[in-house]
Scaffold this motif. Structure first.
Motif, PDB file in Angstrom:
ATOM      1  N   ALA A  43       4.974  71.086 118.814  1.00  0.00           N
ATOM      2  CA  ALA A  43       4.862  71.919 119.763  1.00  0.00           C
ATOM      3  C   ALA A  43       3.955  73.008 119.258  1.00  0.00           C
ATOM      4  O   ALA A  43       3.323  73.642 119.932  1.00  0.00           O
ATOM      5  N   LEU A  67      -0.337  67.289 125.929  1.00  0.00           N
ATOM      6  CA  LEU A  67       0.735  67.842 126.525  1.00  0.00           C
ATOM      7  C   LEU A  67       1.019  67.153 128.021  1.00  0.00           C
ATOM      8  O   LEU A  67      -0.206  67.083 128.734  1.00  0.00           O
ATOM      9  N   THR A 247       5.061  63.828 131.687  1.00  0.00           N
ATOM     10  CA  THR A 247       5.953  64.748 130.878  1.00  0.00           C
ATOM     11  C   THR A 247       6.992  64.088 130.326  1.00  0.00           C
ATOM     12  O   THR A 247       7.684  64.329 129.206  1.00  0.00           O
TER      13      THR A 247
END
Length: 749
Positions: A43, A67, A247
């Motif tokens: 991340a 992402l 996602t």
């Protein structure tokens, strides 16, 4: 591979891609990503958008991100979401900044990774922050200008747009035809819209089912993504469905990667980092909920093993506690790597206990047997090298064994020194002082101490003999008593020196006794008497004084006989001189003059008939005074002997004792010089005489390694004078000594 999401396209004033420097941060995006993923969570690495640089030299950059989700400018978000995004972004940038400092500290030989991270974290401003699925992403990073949007595709230049033309007359009929065509098209459009709505509802139902699986399996999500790609290749519709699918696929991929990392059974010291990385995900949903539970279980097991390791370290010398701890560890099965290390330490502790239990009796049995102790040391050396012998229970065994070996080594050293110092009592005194600092009552030092005590007693006896020898000063009775005392040390080399020096002294005594016997047997043999007198003329030793005294009477008789014999021969027939000679002989009572009297009686007969005439005694003519020539000096007395003697210093130094001159008359000056070679001379604090009569006489230091004393010969008769000096350090410990001798010739005649 996760699809890339396009964030924004900007034009920059910088150089074209083919002219960007190789170290420009945008050119090193892949290296930047590898560095971040090697040390930080994924991340954090995703905070930087990827720059796709146009190759046409226009300065156009397309910013994309891996992402999944719809990128939104930070300024378009509500205040609460902006604050959350800023907080996450600050954490990421701080972590990267700390990593840059740590890399610069740990890897100074490779500063490029740290320098790249430092340039990358330069904040470009809020306008360069986009948020995708709650995660902040930076564009225009690396300290460059913010860029500007490109012009709309096909937009004309306002300067070149011409003024609108006049509407032609046929335009209105044409517009009517177009309206009729649009009416027909509306019916078809309605059917198409109904079909599109049905497709969207089906997609949403499939999405709900795929999301319900929570990544187990991922196949429904992948199938739905493929379906969207087929029906909407231009990404013109179903944006929210596509974003949700991408996602969720990204979340599933992250969970799969995390699961793979846990499956490798990482070391316990890596688990806190994994726990921090896992905190970035939604731990209230699967599969992260199960991953969190598995990670917590592993952390708990690691904590338990760490506690057991600390207990093992604390009780390593308590073999009973180690045995109890072994039972607790036997019931564990994870974490395998740390548990294997713990069991290895436990095995070493148990092995140390077993070895200590075996070595204790062996060490007690060896006691003071140096050969057995050295054999035990060789046998235990491999075990001591493998195990920790610096801690109990082996440390006590090792220390006891080392103490015993130290005593053995000291005994061996002192044994060699004792063998080398048999004829040096000063060195023996040093050995005795060294031995006094140790337990001399315990073997192997006890035997050595006994031998040294015998040697020290002999040294004391030798010192007494030396003192007696110096005090004897030619006294034959005392010298003979010393020789009788040396008979008990007939085969002892320590007394060889004094025995060697005593032998010539006794020989002189024997010679003096022999001369006295010869003198007693002379009778009236003047030739023999004069030969003995000639042999005694060079004997100034006091031991010949008695012989000289005994020879005085025979020599005097011989002198009288010679004198009267010479007068008788000179008188011839001169009655006057013969009568005077007769008168003088009547005053002599020595029986040795009988032959002269007889010869005088035979010669003086013709002189007797006439009455005796008075004889005028004439004084013998005076000898003329010695002629002294002008400009000359009387002959001085003979000078004292000249020359010097050098004697070696013995002990912990090398040097010499010099006596200059080595002989002289009573009252003559003599100089004693001690020279000690460096580096031992640096330790010498004083040089003092060890003669019995001059115990505290010290020499004066005249150079870096030279000491001197000016003395005088003092003796009544001829004799040998012993000279000895010793050098001491500042603590009073003797370093070395030297012995010599000189000859005092007696008083001048």
């Amino acid at each position: 591979m996760t699809p890339s999401v396009r964030i924004l396209t900007l034009i920059y004033a910088g150089p074209p891609a083919d002219r960007l420097a190789p170290d420009h941060p945008w050119q090193q995006f892949d290296a930047l990503g590898r560095t971040l993923r090697r040390h930080l969570p994924g991340a954090t690495a995703a905070v930087f958008a990827r720059p796709e640089i146009a190759v046409d030299g226009s300065g156009t950059i397309i910013w994309t991100s891996e992402l999944a989700g719809q990128p939104r400018p930070l300024s378009d978000l509500p205040d609460e979401e902006q604050a959350a995004a800023r907080r996450i972004l600050s954490d990421h940038l701080n972590a990267i900044s700390h990593l840059a400092d740590e890399l610069a500290r740990r890897e100074p030989e490779d500063p490029e990774p740290g320098r790249l991270l430092t340039r990358a974290v330069v904040y470009p401003g809020d306008e360069a922050v986009y948020v995708i699925g709650g995660a902040p992403v930076l564009i225009s990073w690396g300290g460059t200008d913010p860029g500007r949007p490109p012009p709309a595709a096909g937009a004309p230049d306002p300067a070149t747009v011409p003024s609108p033309p006049r509407r032609p007359a046929w335009i209105m009929p044409l517009l009517g035809l177009i309206a009729l065509a649009a009416l027909g098209l509306g019916i078809g459009l309605g059917v198409w819209l109904w079909q599109a709505q049905e497709t969207e509802e089906g997609l949403r139902e499939d999405l709900a089912v795929a999301l319900a699986y929570q990544c187990d399996p991922v196949a429904p999500l992948v199938a739905l993504a493929s379906r969207l790609e087929r029906i909407d290749r231009e990404d013109a519709r179903y944006a929210d469905i596509r974003m949700a699918v991408l996602t969720e696929i990204g979340i599933c991929e992250e969970a799969a990667l995390f699961t793979e990392r846990l499956a490798t059974e990482p070391p316990c010291d890596h688990l806190p980092t994994l726990d921090q990385e896992l905190a970035f995900y939604d731990l209230e949903r699967e599969p992260f909920l199960a991953l969190k539970a598995d990670l917590d279980r592993r952390i708990s097991a690691c904590s338990r093993v760490a506690g057991l390791a600390e207990r093992l370290d604390a009780v390593a010398g308590d073999c009973l506690a180690v045995a109890e701890l072994e039972q607790e560890i036997a019931a564990l099965d994870e974490p395998k790597r740390e548990l294997a290390v713990l069991r290895l330490g436990l095995d070493r502790a148990l092995a140390a206990c077993r070895l200590a239990e075996t070595l204790g009796p062996q060490l007690a049995e060896a006691a003071d047997d140096c050969a057995a102790l050295r054999s035990l040391t060789r046998e235990t050396a491999p075990a001591f090298a493998d195990l920790d012998a610096s801690r109990p229970p082996l440390s006590e065994i090792r220390d006891a064994l080392q103490d015993a070996l130290t005593r053995c080594d000291l005994a061996d050293h002192l044994e060699g020194e004792l063998a080398r110092s048999q004829d040096d009592c000063l060195a023996l005194a040093g050995l005795d002082e060294t031995l006094s600092r140790h337990d001399r009552e315990r073997e192997p030092l006890a035997t050595l101490a006994g031998r040294l005590a015998i040697a020290m007693r002999q040294c004391a006896d030798l010192n007494d003999l030396e003192q007696g020898f110096a005090e004897a000063n030619g006294d034959c009775d005392r010298l003979q008593a010393l020789a009788d005392g040396l008979d008990v040390y007939r085969n002892n080399l320590r007394f060889l020196d004094i025995r060697t020096r005593l032998a010539p002294e006794l020989a002189l005594c024997s010679e003096a006794d022999a001369l006295e016997e010869q003198i007693a047997a002379i009778g009236g043999d003047c030739t023999k008497a004069r030969e003995l007198a000639a042999s005694l003329a060079d004997r100034g030793d006091p031991r010949f004084a008695k012989a000289r005294k005994a020879l005085e009477a025979p020599i005097a008789d011989c002198d009288r006989i010679d004198r009267y014999t010479r007068r008788l021969a000179e008188a011839g027939a001169d009655c006057t001189r013969l009568v005077a000679l007769e008168r003088d002989l009547k005053r002599e009572s020595a029986p040795t003059l009988r032959p002269v009297r007889q010869a005088l009686g035979e010669r003086i007969g013709p002189c007797r008939p006439p009455p005796p005439k008075p004889v005028v005694v004439q004084a013998p003519p005076k000898a003329p005074p010695p002629e002294i020539k002008i400009g000359t000096k009387p002959t001085p007395p003979p000078p004292p002997p000249q020359g010097s003697g050098s004697f070696a210093m013995r002990g912990d130094c090398t040097g010499r004792l010099t006596i200059e001159p080595t002989s002289g008359w009573d009252g003559d000056r003599v100089r004693h010089i001690v020279t000690i070679d460096p580096p031992a001379s640096e330790r010498v604090a004083r040089v003092t005489s060890t003669n019995p009569g001059c115990r505290n006489c010290a020499l004066r230091k005249i150079g870096r390694n030279t000491w001197r004393g000016d003395l005088f010969y003092g003796c009544r008769g001829r004799g040998i004078v012993q000279v000895s000096y010793a050098a001491y350090d500042a603590s009073g410990r003797m370093i070395c000594s030297g012995k010599g001798s000189d000859l005092c010739l007696g008083r001048r005649r």
